[in-house]
Design a protein around this motif. Structure first.
Motif, PDB file in Angstrom:
ATOM      1  N   ARG A  29       0.841  -1.191   0.000  1.00 56.12           N
ATOM      2  CA  ARG A  29       0.000   0.000   0.000  1.00 56.12           C
ATOM      3  C   ARG A  29       0.885   1.253   0.000  1.00 56.12           C
ATOM      4  NH1 ARG A  29      -2.782  -0.668   4.546  1.00 56.12           N
ATOM      5  NH2 ARG A  29      -4.106  -2.218   3.562  1.00 56.12           N
ATOM      6  N   PHE A  32       2.481   1.678  -3.463  1.00 54.21           N
ATOM      7  CA  PHE A  32       1.554   2.169  -4.471  1.00 54.21           C
ATOM      8  C   PHE A  32       1.151   3.620  -4.216  1.00 54.21           C
ATOM      9  CE2 PHE A  32       0.711  -2.465  -5.189  1.00 54.21           C
ATOM     10  CZ  PHE A  32       1.267  -2.490  -6.458  1.00 54.21           C
ATOM     11  N   ARG A  35       4.046   5.659  -5.493  1.00 52.70           N
ATOM     12  CA  ARG A  35       4.018   5.674  -6.970  1.00 52.70           C
ATOM     13  C   ARG A  35       2.945   6.630  -7.480  1.00 52.70           C
ATOM     14  NH1 ARG A  35       6.902   4.549 -10.826  1.00 52.70           N
ATOM     15  NH2 ARG A  35       5.343   3.493 -12.039  1.00 52.70           N
ATOM     16  N   LYS A  36       1.812   6.600  -6.818  1.00 55.24           N
ATOM     17  CA  LYS A  36       0.708   7.469  -7.216  1.00 55.24           C
ATOM     18  C   LYS A  36       1.109   8.939  -7.055  1.00 55.24           C
ATOM     19  CE  LYS A  36      -4.089   7.163  -5.859  1.00 55.24           C
ATOM     20  NZ  LYS A  36      -5.003   6.958  -4.881  1.00 55.24           N
TER      21      LYS A  36
END
Length: 172
Positions: A29, A32, A35-36
């Motif tokens: 989590r 990600f 990365r977002k």
């Protein structure tokens, strides 16, 4: 005794497995999310200049269709009031169509205000033309348009320009 050992071993394995599951999902989590955020920052670096250019173009568009600027630019291009009216309305339409794609980068509420300003300028020109003989010299229509703007104490494009400026300021 053997059953206790098997049960203890099974419970311990289940707890360790569940702990690993929680750790892995937490790490995934976080990865990600990072990365977002990176993708968003990267896209902002590319989109911000485009958005600023759209705001600049729309501000220039609104200045160009401001009634006083329109009249001053096109007064010598028409002989009669009806010709000037048609010329001004065509100029507004062409300018608007040329800048139509800028709505992608501008907020929906701001775009609506811009569209309303366009309609108000067109209405002002048509109202002014209705008060002047169509065969009258173009200067009479130009004078009538300027007088109507003075009576309103503000050009129909001024609120839209102000909102554009506010939206740009909010970016920073």
């Amino acid at each position: 005794m053997e059953l206790n050992s098997v049960l203890t071993l099974t419970v311990t394995a289940a707890v360790v497995t569940y702990g690993m599951y929680l750790t892995i999902t937490s790490v995934a989590r976080s990865y990600f999310e990072a990365r977002k955020i990176n993708l968003k920052e990267s896209s902002q670096e590319k989109i911000l200049p485009l958005r600023l250019q759209a705001y600049e173009r729309m501000c220039l568009f609104l200045e160009r269709i401001s009634p006083d600027h329109l009249v001053m630019r096109h007064l010598d291009s028409a002989g009669q009031a009806v010709e000037l009216q048609q010329l001004l309305l065509r100029e507004i339409r062409e300018e608007f169509n040329h800048n139509l794609a800028q709505q992608i980068y501008i907020g929906a509420d701001t775009w609506l205000v811009i569209r309303n300003a366009v309609g108000e300028v067109q209405a002002l020109i048509n109202q002014s033309a209705a008060a002047v003989d169509p065969a009258a010299p173009a200067g009479e229509l130009g004078k009538q348009i300027i007088e109507n703007v003075i009576r309103q104490h503000t050009a129909p494009t001024d609120p839209a320009i102000r909102i554009l400026k506010e939206e740009v300021q909010a970016l920073f």
